[in-house]
Design an enzyme around this catalytic site. Structure first.
Site, mmCIF file in Angstrom:
data_model
loop_
_atom_site.group_PDB
_atom_site.id
_atom_site.type_symbol
_atom_site.label_atom_id
_atom_site.label_comp_id
_atom_site.label_asym_id
_atom_site.label_seq_id
_atom_site.Cartn_x
_atom_site.Cartn_y
_atom_site.Cartn_z
ATOM 1 N N ARG A 217 -2.321 -7.939 16.042
ATOM 2 C CA ARG A 217 -1.544 -6.873 16.630
ATOM 3 C C ARG A 217 -2.392 -5.924 17.265
ATOM 4 N NH1 ARG A 217 3.130 -6.341 18.497
ATOM 5 N NH2 ARG A 217 4.223 -4.095 18.101
ATOM 6 N N ARG B 169 4.981 7.616 -6.806
ATOM 7 C CA ARG B 169 4.701 8.512 -7.817
ATOM 8 C C ARG B 169 5.921 9.450 -8.494
ATOM 9 N NH1 ARG B 169 0.039 10.397 -4.680
ATOM 10 N NH2 ARG B 169 -1.113 8.479 -4.959
ATOM 11 N N GLU C 296 -0.349 7.330 18.595
ATOM 12 C CA GLU C 296 -0.766 5.818 18.362
ATOM 13 C C GLU C 296 0.821 4.992 18.570
ATOM 14 O OE1 GLU C 296 -2.903 5.352 14.672
ATOM 15 O OE2 GLU C 296 -2.038 3.462 14.465
ATOM 16 N N TYR D 185 -7.756 -7.548 6.834
ATOM 17 C CA TYR D 185 -7.709 -6.353 6.825
ATOM 18 C C TYR D 185 -8.521 -5.543 6.037
ATOM 19 C CZ TYR D 185 -6.351 -1.614 7.460
ATOM 20 O OH TYR D 185 -6.590 -0.168 7.650
ATOM 21 N N ASP E 125 -10.480 -2.464 4.277
ATOM 22 C CA ASP E 125 -10.939 -0.898 4.363
ATOM 23 C C ASP E 125 -12.388 -0.800 4.575
ATOM 24 O OD1 ASP E 125 -8.437 0.475 4.635
ATOM 25 O OD2 ASP E 125 -8.084 0.164 2.220
ATOM 26 N N ARG F 56 1.033 -1.168 0.018
ATOM 27 C CA ARG F 56 0.104 -0.058 0.006
ATOM 28 C C ARG F 56 0.795 1.154 -0.060
ATOM 29 N NH1 ARG F 56 -5.022 0.207 3.061
ATOM 30 N NH2 ARG F 56 -3.804 0.882 4.908
ATOM 31 N N ARG G 99 2.654 7.109 14.746
ATOM 32 C CA ARG G 99 2.053 8.335 14.472
ATOM 33 C C ARG G 99 1.467 9.242 15.245
ATOM 34 N NH1 ARG G 99 -1.810 5.172 9.966
ATOM 35 N NH2 ARG G 99 -2.818 3.817 11.409
HETATM 36 P P1 FAD Z 1 -15.478 -3.662 13.765
HETATM 37 O O1 FAD Z 1 -15.333 -1.969 13.557
HETATM 38 O O2 FAD Z 1 -14.315 -4.054 14.607
HETATM 39 O O3 FAD Z 1 -16.847 -3.809 14.462
HETATM 40 C C1 FAD Z 1 -16.909 -5.085 15.269
HETATM 41 C C2 FAD Z 1 -17.872 -4.849 16.463
HETATM 42 O O4 FAD Z 1 -18.117 -6.021 16.878
HETATM 43 C C3 FAD Z 1 -17.190 -4.059 17.527
HETATM 44 O O5 FAD Z 1 -17.952 -2.793 17.675
HETATM 45 C C4 FAD Z 1 -17.022 -4.987 18.542
HETATM 46 O O6 FAD Z 1 -17.137 -4.365 20.003
HETATM 47 C C5 FAD Z 1 -18.231 -5.822 18.374
HETATM 48 N N1 FAD Z 1 -18.107 -7.418 19.113
HETATM 49 C C6 FAD Z 1 -17.106 -8.021 18.924
HETATM 50 N N2 FAD Z 1 -17.012 -9.371 19.679
HETATM 51 C C7 FAD Z 1 -18.646 -9.025 20.298
HETATM 52 C C8 FAD Z 1 -19.334 -9.801 21.160
HETATM 53 N N3 FAD Z 1 -18.574 -10.986 21.703
HETATM 54 N N4 FAD Z 1 -20.329 -9.309 21.642
HETATM 55 C C9 FAD Z 1 -20.817 -8.094 21.347
HETATM 56 N N5 FAD Z 1 -20.157 -7.376 20.326
HETATM 57 C C10 FAD Z 1 -18.804 -7.709 19.881
HETATM 58 N N6 FAD Z 1 -10.404 1.742 6.676
HETATM 59 C C11 FAD Z 1 -10.370 2.833 5.870
HETATM 60 O O7 FAD Z 1 -11.159 2.595 4.916
HETATM 61 N N7 FAD Z 1 -9.712 3.890 5.842
HETATM 62 C C12 FAD Z 1 -8.728 3.989 7.003
HETATM 63 O O8 FAD Z 1 -7.968 5.062 7.021
HETATM 64 C C13 FAD Z 1 -8.745 3.128 7.933
HETATM 65 N N8 FAD Z 1 -7.913 3.208 9.042
HETATM 66 C C14 FAD Z 1 -7.881 2.167 10.055
HETATM 67 C C15 FAD Z 1 -7.153 2.501 11.204
HETATM 68 C C16 FAD Z 1 -6.996 1.402 11.947
HETATM 69 C C17 FAD Z 1 -6.253 1.636 13.332
HETATM 70 C C18 FAD Z 1 -7.629 0.202 12.039
HETATM 71 C C19 FAD Z 1 -7.682 -0.836 12.948
HETATM 72 C C20 FAD Z 1 -8.630 0.015 10.870
HETATM 73 C C21 FAD Z 1 -8.869 0.942 9.945
HETATM 74 N N9 FAD Z 1 -9.489 0.875 8.784
HETATM 75 C C22 FAD Z 1 -9.566 1.743 7.762
HETATM 76 C C23 FAD Z 1 -10.590 -0.098 8.564
HETATM 77 C C24 FAD Z 1 -11.790 -0.074 9.323
HETATM 78 O O9 FAD Z 1 -11.829 0.048 10.686
HETATM 79 C C25 FAD Z 1 -12.809 -1.394 9.022
HETATM 80 O O10 FAD Z 1 -12.815 -1.330 7.552
HETATM 81 C C26 FAD Z 1 -14.209 -1.112 9.667
HETATM 82 O O11 FAD Z 1 -14.185 -0.672 10.825
HETATM 83 C C27 FAD Z 1 -14.643 -2.712 9.662
HETATM 84 O O12 FAD Z 1 -15.911 -2.685 10.467
HETATM 85 P P2 FAD Z 1 -16.346 -4.183 11.101
HETATM 86 O O13 FAD Z 1 -17.828 -3.956 11.368
HETATM 87 O O14 FAD Z 1 -15.961 -5.243 10.422
HETATM 88 O O15 FAD Z 1 -15.550 -4.187 12.478
HETATM 89 N N1 UDP Z 2 4.614 2.234 6.389
HETATM 90 C C1 UDP Z 2 5.960 2.399 6.499
HETATM 91 N N2 UDP Z 2 6.120 3.963 6.729
HETATM 92 C C2 UDP Z 2 5.166 4.621 6.815
HETATM 93 C C3 UDP Z 2 3.814 4.275 6.706
HETATM 94 C C4 UDP Z 2 3.593 3.088 6.311
HETATM 95 O O1 UDP Z 2 6.713 1.836 6.264
HETATM 96 O O2 UDP Z 2 5.617 5.853 7.053
HETATM 97 C C5 UDP Z 2 4.213 0.427 5.987
HETATM 98 C C6 UDP Z 2 4.172 -0.048 7.241
HETATM 99 O O3 UDP Z 2 4.717 -1.476 7.038
HETATM 100 C C7 UDP Z 2 2.664 -0.327 7.510
HETATM 101 C C8 UDP Z 2 2.261 -0.469 5.966
HETATM 102 O O4 UDP Z 2 3.076 0.548 5.355
HETATM 103 O O5 UDP Z 2 2.367 -1.441 8.201
HETATM 104 C C9 UDP Z 2 0.596 0.212 5.614
HETATM 105 O O6 UDP Z 2 0.670 1.340 6.438
HETATM 106 P P1 UDP Z 2 -0.644 2.391 6.072
HETATM 107 O O7 UDP Z 2 -0.565 3.588 6.946
HETATM 108 O O8 UDP Z 2 -0.838 2.429 4.683
HETATM 109 O O9 UDP Z 2 -1.774 1.517 6.607
HETATM 110 P P2 UDP Z 2 -2.466 1.236 8.030
HETATM 111 O O10 UDP Z 2 -1.640 0.924 9.233
HETATM 112 O O11 UDP Z 2 -3.132 2.696 8.409
HETATM 113 O O12 UDP Z 2 -3.494 0.327 7.921
#
Ligand code: FAD
Ligand code: UDP
Length: 369
Positions: A251, A178, A302, A350, A352, A174, A282
């Site tokens: 993780r 460019r 974070e 993972y 989005d 990812r 970050r």
């Molecule tokens: P979740 O949001 O995890 O929802 C699952 C829910 O189930 C939770 O609320 C949990 O409490 C509940 N649950 C679990 N077990 C139980 C239980 N036993 N009883 C009752 N409830 C329960 N996507 C992007 O497009 N752009 C981004 O910039 C981006 N940044 C991210 C950054 C981070 C740090 C992370 C971790 C993810 C990121 N994502 C991003 C991905 C995005 O968070 C997910 O696509 C989305 O939230 C997934 O939704 P979900 O419903 O599958 O999971």
């Molecule tokens: N990454 C990196 N340097 C940076 C940002 C990201 O090497 O400054 C690498 C790192 O391995 C990370 C992966 O790119 O796990 C994906 O990062 P990104 O920020 O795109 O995804 P997110 O962690 O938000 O899911």
């Protein structure tokens, strides 16, 4: 006797909320439960000092999927935010993703021709790597040692808690490369943050559904199952099957949210810290997601964290060992009658937000026909 609900939906995250909305709209009676005290899962925002804080990490909606973009725009309006993170390495700032600005900051190259020539020179020692066996090899083959050591190695090793030589190469798929002066992190056609934050999207999706928060499915399993004809489970798949094939690895992350008495702390929503010796990966300054003009600011440090029972599982570790374990759970799931599995935890992937919405729409089309 007919049960009270057609669907019990475990998890009020994005997947559960989209499915609940689609089912309710088609006349199904749904009960949504979540163990957290709020809906939204990881996209939940908490308002602090009038600022929408992305409570579980920065979330930027971006997609090439027109159907998903149109779908979410039915519920909320998106602002024009474009993600253009900076990387801080030993006190110097670099633009991300790797583009002409970054190459200028690294080496002083001014034209695409100069930059390409420099990158060729950087890569040359690694031309012999045909098929990268790990993340380090892929990074070296892609951009050479300078980019790897300043911008990738430290960040990646602290993010994943392992040496880059022990990580699968696909993790850095990812990071686009460019030869224009374009700091937009994503290549997708559509991008933004919902005005009013992500809760506005979740609240609109769940507006017609019954939701019980602070309810752990496993603490009330028999009683909740008895209430409904079918279940959609969006929690951890290994937990659902009582870890019978062992635990899946994740993780985790730790978020340190701080209110600061300044109106602008870092001038950008996302600044990555790419040195190994700095423990956080970050700093997010949330007001910049919404072009906020409040007198104070909220920042989040974070920190990557080892996962252990009781901590939040954020990133699946999709290596061979875990994929094999997941496949065994998946087979059990496929054979469950009247239980559906969806979302990032049940699918151990993972995804989005746009992929999550697409997957939830597909599942609802399949089963709610
Ligand atoms: P979740 O949001 O995890 O929802 C699952 C829910 O189930 C939770 O609320 C949990 O409490 C509940 N649950 C679990 N077990 C139980 C239980 N036993 N009883 C009752 N409830 C329960 N996507 C992007 O497009 N752009 C981004 O910039 C981006 N940044 C991210 C950054 C981070 C740090 C992370 C971790 C993810 C990121 N994502 C991003 C991905 C995005 O968070 C997910 O696509 C989305 O939230 C997934 O939704 P979900 O419903 O599958 O999971
Ligand atoms: N990454 C990196 N340097 C940076 C940002 C990201 O090497 O400054 C690498 C790192 O391995 C990370 C992966 O790119 O796990 C994906 O990062 P990104 O920020 O795109 O995804 P997110 O962690 O938000 O899911």
């Amino acid at each position: 006797m007919k049960a009270t609900y057609d669907y019990l939906i475990v998890g009020a995250g994005l997947f559960g909320a989209v499915f609940a909305h689609e089912a309710t709209r088609r006349g199904k009676r749904c009960l949504v439960v979540d163990k957290r005290p709020h809906a939204g899962g990881n996209i939940y925002c908490r308002e602090m000092d009038g600022i929408q804080v992305h409570y579980y990490g920065a979330h930027i909606f971006h997609t090439d999927n027109r159907r998903v973009w149109d779908y979410v725009n039915r519920f909320v309006t998106f602002n024009r935010f474009t993600n253009s993170p900076l990387a801080n390495f030993e006190g110097r700032l670099y633009n991300l993703p790797f583009n002409m600005n970054t190459f200028y900051q690294l080496w002083g190259t001014r034209t695409p021709e100069e930059a390409r020539a420099r990158i060729e020179q950087e890569r040359a020692p690694y031309a012999g790597i045909a098929e990268p066996r790990n993340l380090e090899e892929r990074a070296l083959k892609l951009g050479g040692r300078d980019i790897y050591e300043r911008l990738i190695k430290g960040y990646t090793e602290k993010q994943w808690g392992r040496a880059a030589t022990e990580l699968p190469a696909f993790i850095i798929r990812r990071l686009p490369f460019r030869f224009t002066f374009d700091n937009n992190y994503f290549n997708d056609r559509y991008q933004g943050i919902p005005e009013g934050g992500y809760n506005a999207l979740i609240d609109a999706l769940l507006s017609e559904c019954e939701v019980r928060l602070g309810t752990d499915y496993f603490a009330h399993r028999a009683e909740l199952d008895a209430l409904s004809d079918a279940v959609l489970f969006t929690g951890c798949i290994d937990e659902y099957f009582e870890y019978c094939f062992g635990r899946l690895e994740y993780r985790s992350l730790r978020f340190d949210h701080r209110v600061l008495e300044t109106d602008n702390f870092q001038g950008n929503a996302v600044v990555n810290y790419t040195e190994r010796s700095i423990p956080y990966t970050r700093i997010i300054e949330h007001k910049h997601f919404a072009f906020g003009t409040q007198p104070t600011t909220v920042v989040t440090y974070e920190y990557p964290d080892d996962f252990a029972p009781g901590k939040e599982p954020y990133y699946p570790v999709n290596d061979e060992r875990n994929s094999r374990i997941y496949d065994r759970y998946r087979t059990l799931a496929d054979n469950c009658v009247d239980v559906l599995f969806g979302g990032r935890l049940a699918q151990y992937t993972y995804a989005d937000m746009d992929d999550t919405v697409e997957a939830a729409l597909r599942l609802s089309e399949e089963v709610l026909r």
